[in-house]
Design an enzyme around this catalytic site. Structure first.
Site, PDB file in Angstrom:
ATOM      1  N   GLU A 176       5.988 -33.876 -54.433  1.00 34.89           N
ATOM      2  CA  GLU A 176       4.605 -34.365 -54.387  1.00 34.89           C
ATOM      3  C   GLU A 176       4.308 -35.321 -55.534  1.00 34.89           C
ATOM      4  OE1 GLU A 176       1.581 -31.328 -54.206  1.00 34.89           O
ATOM      5  OE2 GLU A 176       1.826 -31.055 -52.062  1.00 34.89           O
ATOM      6  N   HIS A 178      29.162 -22.294 -47.907  1.00 37.19           N
ATOM      7  CA  HIS A 178      29.755 -21.984 -46.607  1.00 37.19           C
ATOM      8  C   HIS A 178      28.981 -22.621 -45.465  1.00 37.19           C
ATOM      9  CE1 HIS A 178      32.544 -18.904 -48.275  1.00 37.19           C
ATOM     10  NE2 HIS A 178      31.661 -18.991 -49.258  1.00 37.19           N
ATOM     11  N   LYS A 224      -3.527 -33.250 -41.980  1.00 34.30           N
ATOM     12  CA  LYS A 224      -4.756 -32.448 -41.882  1.00 34.30           C
ATOM     13  C   LYS A 224      -5.786 -33.158 -41.009  1.00 34.30           C
ATOM     14  CE  LYS A 224      -4.214 -30.466 -46.489  1.00 34.30           C
ATOM     15  NZ  LYS A 224      -4.729 -30.459 -47.845  1.00 34.30           N
TER      16      LYS A 224
HETATM   17  O1  PA5 Z   1      -0.272 -29.348 -55.191  1.00 34.10           O
HETATM   18  C1  PA5 Z   1      -1.207 -29.344 -54.423  1.00 34.10           C
HETATM   19  O2  PA5 Z   1      -2.259 -29.927 -54.677  1.00 34.10           O
HETATM   20  C2  PA5 Z   1      -1.169 -28.591 -53.104  1.00 34.10           C
HETATM   21  O3  PA5 Z   1       0.053 -28.018 -52.858  1.00 34.10           O
HETATM   22  C3  PA5 Z   1      -2.189 -27.488 -53.156  1.00 34.10           C
HETATM   23  O4  PA5 Z   1      -1.909 -26.627 -54.205  1.00 34.10           O
HETATM   24  C4  PA5 Z   1      -2.251 -26.710 -51.859  1.00 34.10           C
HETATM   25  O5  PA5 Z   1      -2.537 -27.583 -50.806  1.00 34.10           O
HETATM   26  C5  PA5 Z   1      -3.286 -25.616 -51.921  1.00 34.10           C
HETATM   27  O6  PA5 Z   1      -4.541 -26.159 -52.215  1.00 34.10           O
HETATM   28  P1  PA5 Z   1      -5.744 -25.231 -52.633  1.00 34.10           P
HETATM   29  O7  PA5 Z   1      -5.379 -24.513 -53.857  1.00 34.10           O
HETATM   30  O8  PA5 Z   1      -6.893 -26.171 -52.820  1.00 34.10           O
HETATM   31  O9  PA5 Z   1      -5.982 -24.281 -51.475  1.00 34.10           O
END
Ligand code: PA5
Length: 432
Positions: A285, A306, A420
């Protein structure tokens, strides 16, 4: 301290090339510290280890203690950055069969998948247990955890009554915004704040990670102490040649430029599986944007030798490997001698199982380097909370430096919204 060894990374790149990047890596580390780079409103993680207070730690421990005394099981609800850090630490530091032994409060997870069967089976299991819920969501609006919480909250309230349920639900969320904050205030849940300036994937050392880890009975003070030690060891005042975060960032950046686009995080201890999952989110990310970024992948060895071993050894030469190695095991098991020796293993009689594992590790490194896979090695003296705290902070710091080296904002994730929007439109969510 954990150590970084890059000696076997120099196949297509040279040490000189890496050292030529030293000033740039140092400058990226300074940019992090000065808060002058991209995404500088998300740097709260940088000094979390050294600034957490005794009162904050004691409060987390007290809440963990309460839930442990009341509940046979605690369901940790969260996804992505609100889930992977806790899961990584708990899996790494728990006994492989602890959950089968009723030794301590059982930690279960929900909201990390949208699985009807999973939720059904979880709720059937919980019907036989006294349980609590730890709901973690920074935005408070993420679909997967919100769905799971709605279902499990109702089950808990039906089982123990609203009043008692309120004492068994803890929320970790934004300090003022979001549906979870609103609900927590209305219901009077115990809450913890995810600071505005800490993104999900950098939140393991906030209550997001620390509370579930404490509920699992793990010493969060040691985890934090390890992270503090690494915060010092990776500061921008530490010279490049002694700064593991700057070296790791510079080496992987040079390897990427040489054409290797995939980094494979490998371990020789299955307890580290979710450390790799956490790492994949952290780097994926943070770096995968603007049509660039190393693709973070992971393998558990020797299991995956393996299955993926063939590809790694002889497939397209587009990857490099970073191995997390644990020097000392927690326990000792020796290979017994066998009178018949039908399996031909008597040559190992009296030797430790870990000796076999270490030779597998060395043999794999030699083979992969021979096969053109540059190798970086991170060694932990042992797998405990202190060294794991070091490892987590090391990866976070190096990730910030790496992102700046490649010119992106390592602290946003605009790409995760695309699916989303489609999903909400398909579900007829109002406004989509
Ligand atoms: O790194 C990130 O921003 C995402 O992985 C969020 O942590 C994840 O989508 C969960 O979001 P939230 O804590 O708002 O539910």
């Amino acid at each position: 301290m954990i150590t970084l060894n890059t000696d076997k990374a120099f196949i297509e790149i040279t040490k000189e090339q890496v050292y030529a990047q030293a000033a740039e890596a140092k400058s990226c580390n300074r940019t992090l510290e000065n808060g002058t780079g991209k995404g500088n409103d998300f740097l709260g993680w940088l000094h979390l280890p050294s600034t957490i207070t005794e009162a904050e730690i004691a409060d987390i421990e007290a809440t963990a203690g309460k839930l442990r005394s009341k509940c046979e099981a605690v369901v940790v609800i969260g996804i992505g950055g609100s889930y992977l850090g806790a899961k990584a630490v708990i899996d790494a530091l728990s006994g492989s069969f602890d959950s089968l032994e009723n030794k301590q409060t059982l930690i279960l997870y929900a909201g990390h998948v949208i699985g009807e069967d999973y939720l059904y089976e979880l709720s059937q299991f919980l019907a036989k247990k006294s349980f609590g819920i730890l709901n973690i969501s920074k935005s408070g609006t993420t679909t997967e955890p919100a769905l799971a919480f709605r279902i499990l909250k109702k089950q808990l309230e039906d089982a123990v009554g609203k009043e008692e349920a309120r004492t068994r639900i803890v929320a970790v969320t934004d300090k003022e915004r979001g549906a979870l904050r609103t609900l927590a205030t209305k219901e009077g849940y115990k809450t913890y704040v995810i600071p505005d300036n800490v993104g999900g994937r950098f939140s393991v050392l906030t209550p997001v990670g620390l509370l579930p880890v404490a509920i699992a009975g793990i010493d969060i003070r040691q985890l934090i102490a390890g992270a503090v030690a690494m915060e010092k060891a990776t500061g921008s005042e530490v010279p490049f040649d002694r700064n593991p975060a700057e070296i790791y960032a510079a080496v992987r950046s040079e390897i990427y430029k040489s054409g290797k686009k995939i980094e494979l995080l490998a371990n020789f201890n299955p307890k580290l599986h979710y450390v790799s999952e956490w790492w994949k989110q952290l780097y994926g990310e943070s770096e995968g944007k603007e049509n660039k970024g190393i693709f973070p992948a992971s393998v558990d060895f020797t299991t995956d030798l393996h299955s993926m071993g063939q590809w790694i050894q002889e497939g397209e030469r587009s990857l490099f490997e970073t191995v997390i190695s644990i020097a000392k095991t927690r326990h000792t098991v020796a290979v017994p001698s066998d009178e018949q020796d039908l399996d031909g293993l008597n040559f190992l009689a009296g030797k430790r199982v870990d000796y076999v594992n270490k030779m597998a590790e060395l043999g794999t490194q030699m083979a992969h380097v021979d096969g053109g896979v540059p190798n970086i090695r991170i060694e932990l003296p042992e797998l405990n909370a202190f060294y794991l705290g070091q490892l987590l902070y090391f990866f976070e710091r190096a990730c910030g430096i790496s992102g700046y080296l490649s010119g992106v904002n390592p602290f946003n994730q605009p790409g995760v919204e695309a699916y989303k929007k489609n999903m909400f439109a398909l579900l007829n969510k109002p406004g989509y």
